[in-house]
Design a protein around this motif. Structure first.
Motif, PDB file in Angstrom:
ATOM      1  N   ILE A 103     -18.233  -8.565-103.980  1.00 39.48           N
ATOM      2  CA  ILE A 103     -19.611  -8.595-103.494  1.00 39.48           C
ATOM      3  C   ILE A 103     -19.882  -9.985-102.943  1.00 39.48           C
ATOM      4  CG2 ILE A 103     -22.044  -8.455-104.144  1.00 39.48           C
ATOM      5  CD1 ILE A 103     -21.304  -6.403-106.223  1.00 39.48           C
ATOM      6  N   PRO A 104     -20.258 -10.095-101.668  1.00 37.49           N
ATOM      7  CA  PRO A 104     -20.480 -11.432-101.094  1.00 37.49           C
ATOM      8  C   PRO A 104     -21.614 -12.156-101.801  1.00 37.49           C
ATOM      9  CG  PRO A 104     -21.261  -9.697 -99.608  1.00 37.49           C
ATOM     10  CD  PRO A 104     -20.514  -9.011-100.705  1.00 37.49           C
ATOM     11  N   ASN A 105     -21.440 -13.456-102.000  1.00 40.96           N
ATOM     12  CA  ASN A 105     -22.489 -14.262-102.620  1.00 40.96           C
ATOM     13  C   ASN A 105     -23.365 -14.912-101.554  1.00 40.96           C
ATOM     14  OD1 ASN A 105     -20.554 -16.016-101.681  1.00 40.96           O
ATOM     15  ND2 ASN A 105     -20.531 -17.332-103.498  1.00 40.96           N
ATOM     16  N   PHE A 106     -23.524 -14.204-100.452  1.00 39.53           N
ATOM     17  CA  PHE A 106     -24.405 -14.621 -99.359  1.00 39.53           C
ATOM     18  C   PHE A 106     -24.932 -13.349 -98.711  1.00 39.53           C
ATOM     19  CE2 PHE A 106     -20.075 -14.291 -97.807  1.00 39.53           C
ATOM     20  CZ  PHE A 106     -20.215 -13.489 -96.683  1.00 39.53           C
ATOM     21  N   LYS A 128     -25.389   1.992-103.157  1.00 36.81           N
ATOM     22  CA  LYS A 128     -24.874   2.396-104.464  1.00 36.81           C
ATOM     23  C   LYS A 128     -24.193   1.240-105.173  1.00 36.81           C
ATOM     24  CE  LYS A 128     -21.138   5.189-106.426  1.00 36.81           C
ATOM     25  NZ  LYS A 128     -20.026   6.111-106.123  1.00 36.81           N
ATOM     26  N   ASN A 129     -23.507   0.396-104.419  1.00 46.86           N
ATOM     27  CA  ASN A 129     -22.758  -0.729-104.986  1.00 46.86           C
ATOM     28  C   ASN A 129     -23.528  -2.034-104.962  1.00 46.86           C
ATOM     29  OD1 ASN A 129     -19.932   0.323-105.680  1.00 46.86           O
ATOM     30  ND2 ASN A 129     -20.286   1.183-103.641  1.00 46.86           N
ATOM     31  N   ASN A 130     -24.826  -1.925-104.662  1.00 50.36           N
ATOM     32  CA  ASN A 130     -25.714  -3.099-104.715  1.00 50.36           C
ATOM     33  C   ASN A 130     -25.234  -4.232-103.807  1.00 50.36           C
ATOM     34  OD1 ASN A 130     -28.112  -4.284-105.678  1.00 50.36           O
ATOM     35  ND2 ASN A 130     -26.998  -5.444-107.233  1.00 50.36           N
ATOM     36  N   LEU A 131     -24.702  -3.851-102.646  1.00 45.75           N
ATOM     37  CA  LEU A 131     -24.269  -4.853-101.669  1.00 45.75           C
ATOM     38  C   LEU A 131     -25.468  -5.295-100.838  1.00 45.75           C
ATOM     39  CD1 LEU A 131     -21.011  -2.989-100.898  1.00 45.75           C
ATOM     40  CD2 LEU A 131     -21.062  -5.428-101.430  1.00 45.75           C
TER      41      LEU A 131
END
Length: 204
Positions: A103-106, A128-131
């Protein structure tokens, strides 16, 4: 009214200027992490992302889902992918259960993918994956990504397919190659990243 030659080297001053310009151009492309100029931390880099192979673990999931031999492919045209892609192409369950690599931290500016599925499936998967939510573009071929990305003023894009990586860079979109087993044989210098966190560090 001036001099043509440098006293220390005996070379033309214009030759020194030319050499410095070439080095700056090379390092801008191949060694961005060496740029120690001040960057305003409040201006986050504008980054676009591919989906499969960058944030979605397509290959391993395909092999596991179809119970295929699960050794790492060394090229994208692996027979296991080519021979079986039609099986999962329209399988909602396959796409919906695709694991997330990272999951990108930006917050990406956009996602651009060549998935051969209804875009709503990818949008559902992202949520669904909270991206991070960002505009999603689905193109028919990976080569069509350039046309979409040129609409954005990106600092960079992240891609896993080597041919697309080359096309985008040649077309004026600075692109990093996200390491996967099928692209490790290509020497792309400082334009290779092993994680999205590594990319953020290049701009911090």
């Amino acid at each position: 009214l001036g001099e043509d030659f440098d006293k220390e080297t005996g070379k033309l001053h214009s030759a020194h200027i030319q050499c410095n310009a070439h080095m700056l151009t090379y390092f801008h492309t191949m060694y961005r992490k060496g740029d120690d100029r001040y960057i305003n931390k409040f201006n986050s880099p504008k980054i676009g992302l591919d989906v499969d192979g960058v944030i979605g673990d397509f290959v391993s999931h395909m092999f596991s889902y179809l119970k295929l031999p699960n050794y790492n492919p060394t090229h994208w045209n692996d027979h296991r992918i080519l021979d079986n892609f039609h099986v999962i192409e329209n399988d909602f369950e396959f796409w919906n259960t695709l694991p997330v690599i990272e999951i990108p931290n930006f917050e990406p500016v956009t996602y651009v993918t060549a998935r051969p599925i209804d875009q709503s499936w990818t949008e559902l998967w992202l949520r669904k994956n909270n991206l991070p939510i960002a505009p999603l573009h689905t193109v028919k071929k990976t080569s069509n990504k350039l046309e979409v990305l040129l609409q954005y003023d990106l600092d960079c894009f992240v891609e896993d397919n080597y041919d697309t990586f080359v096309t985008l860079n040649n077309g004026g979109v600075k692109t990093y190659l996200r390491s996967q087993s099928y692209n490790l044989k290509y020497n792309v210098g400082q334009l290779r990243i092993d994680s999205l966190e590594q990319l953020v560090n290049l701009y911090s």
